[in-house]
Design a protein around this motif. Sequence first.
Motif, PDB file in Angstrom:
ATOM      1  N   PHE A  73      29.591  38.882  40.178  1.00 34.41           N
ATOM      2  CA  PHE A  73      29.523  37.516  39.661  1.00 34.41           C
ATOM      3  C   PHE A  73      30.914  36.894  39.741  1.00 34.41           C
ATOM      4  O   PHE A  73      31.915  37.564  39.485  1.00 34.41           O
ATOM      5  CB  PHE A  73      29.076  37.501  38.199  1.00 34.41           C
ATOM      6  N   SER A  74      30.976  35.603  40.070  1.00 40.26           N
ATOM      7  CA  SER A  74      32.260  34.898  40.123  1.00 40.26           C
ATOM      8  C   SER A  74      32.107  33.510  39.523  1.00 40.26           C
ATOM      9  O   SER A  74      31.070  32.860  39.685  1.00 40.26           O
ATOM     10  CB  SER A  74      32.767  34.770  41.561  1.00 40.26           C
ATOM     11  N   VAL A  75      33.157  33.076  38.834  1.00 45.15           N
ATOM     12  CA  VAL A  75      33.236  31.704  38.331  1.00 45.15           C
ATOM     13  C   VAL A  75      34.498  31.093  38.926  1.00 45.15           C
ATOM     14  O   VAL A  75      35.608  31.511  38.604  1.00 45.15           O
ATOM     15  CB  VAL A  75      33.280  31.662  36.791  1.00 45.15           C
ATOM     16  N   SER A  76      34.314  30.128  39.832  1.00 43.29           N
ATOM     17  CA  SER A  76      35.445  29.496  40.524  1.00 43.29           C
ATOM     18  C   SER A  76      35.655  28.083  39.996  1.00 43.29           C
ATOM     19  O   SER A  76      34.696  27.376  39.698  1.00 43.29           O
ATOM     20  CB  SER A  76      35.184  29.446  42.030  1.00 43.29           C
ATOM     21  N   ASP A  77      36.925  27.681  39.913  1.00 42.92           N
ATOM     22  CA  ASP A  77      37.228  26.322  39.469  1.00 42.92           C
ATOM     23  C   ASP A  77      38.327  25.717  40.327  1.00 42.92           C
ATOM     24  O   ASP A  77      38.950  26.403  41.134  1.00 42.92           O
ATOM     25  CB  ASP A  77      37.632  26.316  37.983  1.00 42.92           C
ATOM     26  N   GLY A 121      43.535  26.278  41.491  1.00 42.57           N
ATOM     27  CA  GLY A 121      42.294  26.826  40.959  1.00 42.57           C
ATOM     28  C   GLY A 121      42.279  28.333  40.856  1.00 42.57           C
ATOM     29  O   GLY A 121      43.195  29.023  41.316  1.00 42.57           O
ATOM     30  N   SER A 122      41.214  28.842  40.243  1.00 44.62           N
ATOM     31  CA  SER A 122      41.072  30.283  40.010  1.00 44.62           C
ATOM     32  C   SER A 122      39.632  30.712  40.253  1.00 44.62           C
ATOM     33  O   SER A 122      38.695  29.917  40.131  1.00 44.62           O
ATOM     34  CB  SER A 122      41.448  30.633  38.562  1.00 44.62           C
ATOM     35  N   THR A 123      39.478  31.987  40.571  1.00 41.39           N
ATOM     36  CA  THR A 123      38.157  32.604  40.655  1.00 41.39           C
ATOM     37  C   THR A 123      38.185  33.881  39.825  1.00 41.39           C
ATOM     38  O   THR A 123      38.883  34.834  40.165  1.00 41.39           O
ATOM     39  CB  THR A 123      37.764  32.937  42.106  1.00 41.39           C
ATOM     40  N   PHE A 124      37.460  33.870  38.714  1.00 39.25           N
ATOM     41  CA  PHE A 124      37.338  35.050  37.864  1.00 39.25           C
ATOM     42  C   PHE A 124      36.051  35.771  38.256  1.00 39.25           C
ATOM     43  O   PHE A 124      34.970  35.168  38.288  1.00 39.25           O
ATOM     44  CB  PHE A 124      37.289  34.658  36.395  1.00 39.25           C
ATOM     45  N   SER A 125      36.180  37.061  38.565  1.00 36.36           N
ATOM     46  CA  SER A 125      35.033  37.824  39.052  1.00 36.36           C
ATOM     47  C   SER A 125      34.849  39.098  38.248  1.00 36.36           C
ATOM     48  O   SER A 125      35.799  39.634  37.671  1.00 36.36           O
ATOM     49  CB  SER A 125      35.217  38.183  40.531  1.00 36.36           C
ATOM     50  N   PHE A 126      33.617  39.572  38.245  1.00 35.76           N
ATOM     51  CA  PHE A 126      33.346  40.894  37.663  1.00 35.76           C
ATOM     52  C   PHE A 126      32.165  41.504  38.399  1.00 35.76           C
ATOM     53  O   PHE A 126      31.325  40.802  38.967  1.00 35.76           O
ATOM     54  CB  PHE A 126      33.070  40.808  36.155  1.00 35.76           C
ATOM     55  N   VAL A 183      29.686  36.844  28.430  1.00 35.19           N
ATOM     56  CA  VAL A 183      30.740  36.958  29.445  1.00 35.19           C
ATOM     57  C   VAL A 183      30.820  35.685  30.288  1.00 35.19           C
ATOM     58  O   VAL A 183      31.892  35.099  30.463  1.00 35.19           O
ATOM     59  CB  VAL A 183      30.481  38.185  30.352  1.00 35.19           C
ATOM     60  N   ILE A 184      29.672  35.255  30.803  1.00 31.62           N
ATOM     61  CA  ILE A 184      29.668  34.076  31.678  1.00 31.62           C
ATOM     62  C   ILE A 184      29.977  32.811  30.888  1.00 31.62           C
ATOM     63  O   ILE A 184      30.669  31.907  31.382  1.00 31.62           O
ATOM     64  CB  ILE A 184      28.325  33.978  32.424  1.00 31.62           C
ATOM     65  N   LEU A 185      29.498  32.727  29.634  1.00 28.05           N
ATOM     66  CA  LEU A 185      29.843  31.585  28.783  1.00 28.05           C
ATOM     67  C   LEU A 185      31.353  31.474  28.601  1.00 28.05           C
ATOM     68  O   LEU A 185      31.929  30.386  28.682  1.00 28.05           O
ATOM     69  CB  LEU A 185      29.166  31.716  27.420  1.00 28.05           C
ATOM     70  N   ASN A 186      32.000  32.600  28.370  1.00 25.71           N
ATOM     71  CA  ASN A 186      33.455  32.609  28.203  1.00 25.71           C
ATOM     72  C   ASN A 186      34.153  32.123  29.479  1.00 25.71           C
ATOM     73  O   ASN A 186      35.078  31.310  29.425  1.00 25.71           O
ATOM     74  CB  ASN A 186      33.947  34.015  27.858  1.00 25.71           C
ATOM     75  N   LEU A 187      33.716  32.644  30.622  1.00 29.87           N
ATOM     76  CA  LEU A 187      34.367  32.293  31.885  1.00 29.87           C
ATOM     77  C   LEU A 187      34.152  30.818  32.238  1.00 29.87           C
ATOM     78  O   LEU A 187      35.081  30.137  32.678  1.00 29.87           O
ATOM     79  CB  LEU A 187      33.847  33.186  33.009  1.00 29.87           C
ATOM     80  N   VAL A 188      32.930  30.326  32.036  1.00 33.85           N
ATOM     81  CA  VAL A 188      32.659  28.919  32.348  1.00 33.85           C
ATOM     82  C   VAL A 188      33.378  27.998  31.369  1.00 33.85           C
ATOM     83  O   VAL A 188      33.927  26.960  31.758  1.00 33.85           O
ATOM     84  CB  VAL A 188      31.139  28.643  32.359  1.00 33.85           C
ATOM     85  N   SER A 189      33.407  28.379  30.089  1.00 37.36           N
ATOM     86  CA  SER A 189      34.128  27.580  29.086  1.00 37.36           C
ATOM     87  C   SER A 189      35.603  27.462  29.452  1.00 37.36           C
ATOM     88  O   SER A 189      36.193  26.377  29.388  1.00 37.36           O
ATOM     89  CB  SER A 189      33.989  28.203  27.692  1.00 37.36           C
TER      90      SER A 189
END
Length: 293
Positions: free
Chosen positions: A214-218, A276-281, A184-190
């Motif tokens: 968890f959040s991945v922000s860019d 930018g975006s922040t994808f969270s779960f 999941v995190i690999l997909n979001l960071v990629s």
Amino acid sequence: VNEDQYKQKHKKINREIKYLFPGSKEKTLVFSSILTKSSEGEAIGVTTVIRDVTHERELDELRDSFLRTVSHELRTPLTSVIGFIDLVVKSGSEKLTKSQKDYLEIALKGANDLKNLINDLLDLSRIEAGKVRLVLTEIPIATFLEDLRVSFLPLADSRKLSLNVSVTTPDLIVVADQEKLRRVILNLVSNAIKFTEVGGITITCIATAQDVVFSVSDTGIGLLEDERDIIFDKFRQADYSSTRRYEGIGLGLSIVRELIELHGGHTWVESEYKKGSTFSFSIPRSPRATIGE
């Protein structure tokens, strides 16, 4: 569904049910509910929209069946193609010209991309068919996320992007399927790296009383407002150019959503176009399944 669930960041809650109407075939209904507030900000009720998506689900089932069949049929010959290209590159490297090596490398990359796509299709169909089970273990989150950061550093550095991790509780232990959480995190960071040209990416983890978020922000291209509700759907990818600068057909986020829902969690996105975006779960702190199941 209680009021607290509506107050989480994703705000809207969707529920899909099957209902057998008298004298009719079974229908699939989607209930979309959102908290309604007064002008003073007080919660005064819940607004629910009911949609009949029976025909859409039937088409989805036919498409998924077709994709599973085609994917299985493609996998075997594709494996042979990749194997022979790789063999030629390695065994004949001294006899090949630079142009020939470049052409073979391009062919090998294309074949591997196709293999990854087929694997994504098969994984998604297995998840949706209920054939994927969780193997739960205790995961030390700070170490887990730092290992992921290190694995992505060469790619981030090559694009001159920063990559940081922030864990509010350094000794936090999460019970989850480590392989699936990693994916999941690999997909979001990629995705974040792919859609970011300047700035960087930050992975955060915040523990609440009931959940771990968890959040991945860019600082990438962001999403248009009408893209936010469909970005997790299959075969949907945000792309604002007629030349399709970004590779992929939009399966990664569908797999992310399915894997998180397997854990009993939710996914959502907050984004501003060109900023930018922040994808969270979120996943529950106390999963129902048993460790090592």
